[in-house]
Write an enzyme that holds these catalytic residues in place. Structure first.
Site, short mmCIF file in Angstrom:
data_model
loop_
_atom_site.label_atom_id
_atom_site.label_comp_id
_atom_site.label_asym_id
_atom_site.label_seq_id
_atom_site.Cartn_x
_atom_site.Cartn_y
_atom_site.Cartn_z
N GLU A 296 0.79 -1.34 0.04
CA GLU A 296 -0.15 -0.20 -0.11
C GLU A 296 0.90 1.12 0.07
OE1 GLU A 296 -2.91 -0.24 -0.77
OE2 GLU A 296 -3.77 -1.92 -0.16
N HIS B 219 -2.76 2.38 8.31
CA HIS B 219 -3.87 1.73 7.84
C HIS B 219 -3.95 0.37 8.69
CE1 HIS B 219 -6.42 -0.55 5.10
NE2 HIS B 219 -5.53 -1.47 4.84
N HIS C 171 -7.50 -2.84 10.03
CA HIS C 171 -8.61 -3.42 9.73
C HIS C 171 -9.52 -3.43 11.20
CE1 HIS C 171 -6.20 -5.85 6.44
NE2 HIS C 171 -6.33 -4.69 6.13
N GLU D 244 -16.75 12.66 22.90
CA GLU D 244 -15.71 13.42 22.47
C GLU D 244 -15.16 13.19 20.96
OE1 GLU D 244 -12.81 12.48 25.30
OE2 GLU D 244 -13.80 13.50 27.01
N HIS E 181 -13.22 -3.10 4.01
CA HIS E 181 -11.84 -3.26 4.10
C HIS E 181 -11.22 -2.81 5.51
CE1 HIS E 181 -7.60 -3.51 1.95
NE2 HIS E 181 -7.37 -3.50 3.12
ZN LIG Z 1 -5.64 -3.43 4.58
#
Ligand SMILES: [Zn+2]
Length: 270
Positions: A116, A139, A141, A169, A210
């Protein structure tokens, strides 16, 4: 030269990857982190003139030419980062207008940066334009947020408003809201470009079915951002199937804006 594994940025990276794994956000080889470093910051620990390997990036990013990143490796497991940081992490410097990544440290055994990487680098460019202090793209999940993308409309205003209503909050932590991408093929320049476009207006981009992308000025802030969004999604899943009796009203969200001196995304509150 000082020992690079003792560098504060390295310790923080290892701690963060381990915590993310412990939170269940990074199963198997899921998730990736990139942290921008100043060359002056790494000079105490390695010789920036000593390039171990050059790796083609597959994209052009002149804005980041010469910038260094500590980044997680492709196919690597977050659970292992703390035991073998030099195999699971690497420090690269972008060269030739971003088309090449010069490996300065890590990825021992022939590894390379996360698949990525395009999404990360394009997101860095977008966030740096919005906030010159941005250093981190992350990134992962998180389960509740992921689940939410199956049962909640993906309209960004509605999605954001629901999250803001789940914990007091939230509007303070992410007043810019969350942007949402539909399902897209991951690991491509296309999803990288789409993520970067969404990063222009928010520090959180949800990848439907994802995971999530977060950006911030340091690892703590970015981790905390994702943690807060994920907590809100968890509350949502606990109540979504029950009759709603109370909520946080728009008037109360306005009170929070005032009290904490933040501005909710334009047009998102009534
Ligand atoms: Zn991912």
């Amino acid at each position: 030269m000082k020992e690079i594994l003792d560098a504060p940025f390295m310790q923080e990276m290892i701690r963060t990857a381990s915590l993310m794994y412990d939170h269940g956000w990074d199963e198997r080889n899921g998730g990736n982190i990139s942290l921008m470093l100043n060359e002056s910051e790494i000079r105490e620990y390695l010789d920036p003139e000593r390039v171990l390997r050059s790796i083609p990036t597959g994209f052009t990013a002149p804005e980041l030419n010469g910038k260094c990143f500590l980044v997680t490796g492709t196919g690597k497991y977050f659970k292992n980062v703390q035991y073998a940081p030099e195999a699971n992490l690497g420090i690269v410097r972008l060269a030739r207008q971003g088309q090449q990544a010069e490996l300065l440290w890590g990825f021992t055994g022939g590894g390379q940066f996360t698949s990525e990487f395009p999404a990360h680098m394009m997101s860095h460019i977008a966030r740096l334009k919005a906030d010159p202090l941005n250093r981190v793209v992350m990134h992962c999940h998180p389960a509740n947020l992921l689940a939410m993308t199956y049962v909640h409309p993906l309209d960004e205003r509605e999605f954001t408003r629901t999250l803001w209503q789940m914990c007091t909050e939230c509007v303070v932590v992410f007043p810019d809201g969350v942007n949402v991408l539909p399902w897209m093929l991951c690991g491509t320049n296309e999803i990288g470009e789409a993520t970067a476009e969404k990063m222009k207006t928010a520090r959180i981009v949800v990848w439907s079915q994802h995971g999530i992308y977060g950006a911030g000025k340091d690892l703590d802030e970015t981790f905390g951002l994702i943690e807060t969004v994920e907590k809100a999604a968890e509350i949502y899943l606990k109540i979504a199937h029950l009759p709603l009796v109370n909520t946080i009203t728009d008037d109360e969200l306005h009170q929070l804006e005032k009290r904490f001196n933040v501005k909710a995304r334009e047009g998102y509150l009534n």
